[in-house]
Design a protein around this motif. Structure first.
Motif, short mmCIF file in Angstrom:
data_model
loop_
_atom_site.label_atom_id
_atom_site.label_comp_id
_atom_site.label_asym_id
_atom_site.label_seq_id
_atom_site.Cartn_x
_atom_site.Cartn_y
_atom_site.Cartn_z
N LYS A 124 0.83 -1.21 0.00
CA LYS A 124 0.00 0.00 0.00
C LYS A 124 0.86 1.26 0.00
CE LYS A 124 -3.94 -2.25 0.43
NZ LYS A 124 -4.27 -2.99 -0.72
N LYS A 125 2.01 1.18 -0.66
CA LYS A 125 2.92 2.32 -0.77
C LYS A 125 3.08 2.68 -2.24
CE LYS A 125 5.68 1.49 3.35
NZ LYS A 125 7.02 1.27 3.87
N GLY A 126 3.19 3.99 -2.50
CA GLY A 126 3.36 4.46 -3.86
C GLY A 126 4.81 4.70 -4.21
N TYR A 127 5.16 4.35 -5.44
CA TYR A 127 6.53 4.53 -5.93
C TYR A 127 6.49 5.26 -7.27
CZ TYR A 127 7.75 1.20 -2.33
OH TYR A 127 7.92 0.59 -1.12
N MET A 128 7.50 6.10 -7.48
CA MET A 128 7.60 6.86 -8.72
C MET A 128 8.97 6.63 -9.34
SD MET A 128 7.62 10.97 -9.25
CE MET A 128 5.96 11.39 -9.72
N VAL A 129 8.95 6.41 -10.64
CA VAL A 129 10.21 6.35 -11.38
C VAL A 129 10.22 7.53 -12.35
CG1 VAL A 129 9.35 4.82 -13.23
CG2 VAL A 129 11.77 4.87 -12.70
N VAL A 130 11.36 8.19 -12.46
CA VAL A 130 11.54 9.30 -13.38
C VAL A 130 12.73 8.94 -14.28
CG1 VAL A 130 11.99 11.77 -13.61
CG2 VAL A 130 10.71 10.92 -11.65
N THR A 131 12.50 9.00 -15.58
CA THR A 131 13.52 8.62 -16.56
C THR A 131 13.75 9.78 -17.52
OG1 THR A 131 12.66 6.36 -16.46
CG2 THR A 131 14.20 6.85 -18.23
N ALA A 132 15.01 10.05 -17.83
CA ALA A 132 15.38 11.07 -18.80
C ALA A 132 15.77 10.39 -20.11
CB ALA A 132 16.55 11.90 -18.29
N HIS A 133 15.33 10.98 -21.22
CA HIS A 133 15.64 10.46 -22.54
C HIS A 133 16.24 11.59 -23.37
CE1 HIS A 133 12.93 7.14 -21.48
NE2 HIS A 133 12.13 8.08 -21.03
N PHE A 134 17.33 11.29 -24.07
CA PHE A 134 17.97 12.30 -24.90
C PHE A 134 18.78 11.62 -25.98
CE2 PHE A 134 20.71 11.33 -21.34
CZ PHE A 134 21.97 11.18 -21.91
N ILE A 135 19.17 12.41 -26.97
CA ILE A 135 20.02 11.92 -28.06
C ILE A 135 21.40 12.50 -27.84
CG2 ILE A 135 20.40 11.92 -30.54
CD1 ILE A 135 17.34 12.04 -30.84
N ASP A 136 22.40 11.62 -27.75
CA ASP A 136 23.76 12.08 -27.46
C ASP A 136 24.45 12.62 -28.71
OD1 ASP A 136 24.53 9.83 -28.91
OD2 ASP A 136 25.51 8.84 -27.21
N GLU A 137 25.72 12.97 -28.58
CA GLU A 137 26.49 13.56 -29.67
C GLU A 137 26.63 12.63 -30.88
OE1 GLU A 137 27.72 13.17 -26.52
OE2 GLU A 137 27.42 15.19 -25.78
N SER A 138 26.55 11.32 -30.63
CA SER A 138 26.66 10.34 -31.72
C SER A 138 25.30 9.95 -32.27
CB SER A 138 27.38 9.08 -31.21
OG SER A 138 28.64 9.40 -30.70
N PHE A 139 24.27 10.69 -31.93
CA PHE A 139 22.89 10.45 -32.37
C PHE A 139 22.34 9.11 -31.90
CE2 PHE A 139 24.46 13.66 -35.31
CZ PHE A 139 23.46 14.61 -35.19
N ASN A 140 22.73 8.71 -30.71
CA ASN A 140 22.18 7.51 -30.07
C ASN A 140 21.18 7.93 -29.01
OD1 ASN A 140 23.85 5.62 -31.47
ND2 ASN A 140 25.54 6.24 -30.17
N LEU A 141 20.06 7.23 -28.98
CA LEU A 141 19.05 7.50 -27.96
C LEU A 141 19.53 6.92 -26.64
CD1 LEU A 141 16.24 8.53 -27.14
CD2 LEU A 141 15.35 6.27 -27.76
N LYS A 142 19.55 7.75 -25.61
CA LYS A 142 19.97 7.34 -24.28
C LYS A 142 18.82 7.54 -23.30
CE LYS A 142 24.30 6.69 -25.36
NZ LYS A 142 24.96 5.42 -25.27
N SER A 143 18.70 6.64 -22.36
CA SER A 143 17.71 6.75 -21.29
C SER A 143 18.40 6.50 -19.97
CB SER A 143 16.60 5.72 -21.49
OG SER A 143 15.89 5.97 -22.67
N ILE A 144 18.11 7.36 -19.00
CA ILE A 144 18.73 7.26 -17.68
C ILE A 144 17.62 7.32 -16.63
CG2 ILE A 144 20.30 8.33 -16.04
CD1 ILE A 144 21.57 9.80 -18.38
N ILE A 145 17.60 6.35 -15.74
CA ILE A 145 16.68 6.42 -14.61
C ILE A 145 17.26 7.43 -13.62
CG2 ILE A 145 15.67 5.19 -12.66
CD1 ILE A 145 15.60 2.70 -14.40
N LEU A 146 16.53 8.52 -13.44
CA LEU A 146 16.99 9.58 -12.56
C LEU A 146 16.63 9.30 -11.11
CD1 LEU A 146 15.87 12.67 -14.66
CD2 LEU A 146 18.11 11.56 -14.65
N ARG A 147 15.45 8.76 -10.91
CA ARG A 147 14.99 8.54 -9.55
C ARG A 147 13.96 7.42 -9.52
NH1 ARG A 147 13.34 13.55 -5.96
NH2 ARG A 147 15.58 13.55 -5.72
N PHE A 148 14.10 6.58 -8.51
CA PHE A 148 13.10 5.58 -8.19
C PHE A 148 12.86 5.76 -6.70
CE2 PHE A 148 11.52 1.56 -6.73
CZ PHE A 148 10.66 1.17 -7.74
N ALA A 149 11.69 6.30 -6.35
CA ALA A 149 11.52 6.72 -4.96
C ALA A 149 10.12 6.46 -4.45
CB ALA A 149 11.83 8.21 -4.83
#
Length: 173
Positions: A52-77
């Protein structure tokens, strides 16, 4: 199996993991600080049924200098109840500030519910709208997968009686 192997304690493993996390986070914060492009953020909030507890995940998505899609989990809380717009906004805003992304946002993708609409309205007031694309007009993106899931559930509820009748007739014969 090997008698000379020395087993480390769970506290040692925990300390090592937290040190590795801190080092990697510091490296990524520096990378994103020098990053000139915008970052899209996605977030999801759910409640663990047994806790009965809530959790949030926040993920960042961006395209790097080599035009590759990157995803990073910023927070799981853990996010305390009630899960209203103010609480969701506060958790998301703290994460953006922690990673210094408040001026580099392109979009924030959330589930399609009124609570998230309210959270984005509050978030826009906390951010510098001049740093957002079109002053935040299209900051909130609604999750297409969530919308599709809701459509399919509605369609299945309409067909539920028909499916039950077909199953019953097959079982009868």
């Amino acid at each position: 199996m090997q008698p000379l192997f020395k087993v480390v304690s769970r506290n040692t493993i925990r300390k090592d993991i937290l040190l590795m996390h801190s080092a990697q986070k510091e490296k990524m914060v520096k990378y994103l600080a020098n990053f000139k492009q915008r970052v899209a953020v996605t977030s999801d909030l759910w409640t663990a049924g047994h806790q009965k507890k809530g959790y949030m995940v926040v993920t960042a998505h961006f395209i790097d200098e080599s035009f590759n899609l990157k995803s990073i989990i910023l927070r799981f809380a853990y996010v305390p109840a009630p899960h209203n717009g103010e609480v969701i906004c506060q958790a998301l805003h703290e994460c953006l500030l922690d990673w210094h992304l408040e001026r580099k946002l392109s979009t924030v993708t959330l589930d399609n519910c009124t609570t998230n609409d309210k959270a984005i309205d509050i978030l826009i007031d906390k951010l510098d709208t001049k740093s957002l694309m079109l002053e935040g007009k299209y900051l909130h993106m609604r999750c297409c997968a969530h919308i599709l899931n809701l459509i399919v559930k509605d369609g299945m509820s309409v067909m539920e009686k028909g499916i039950a009748r077909v199953r019953d007739s097959v079982a009868f014969w």
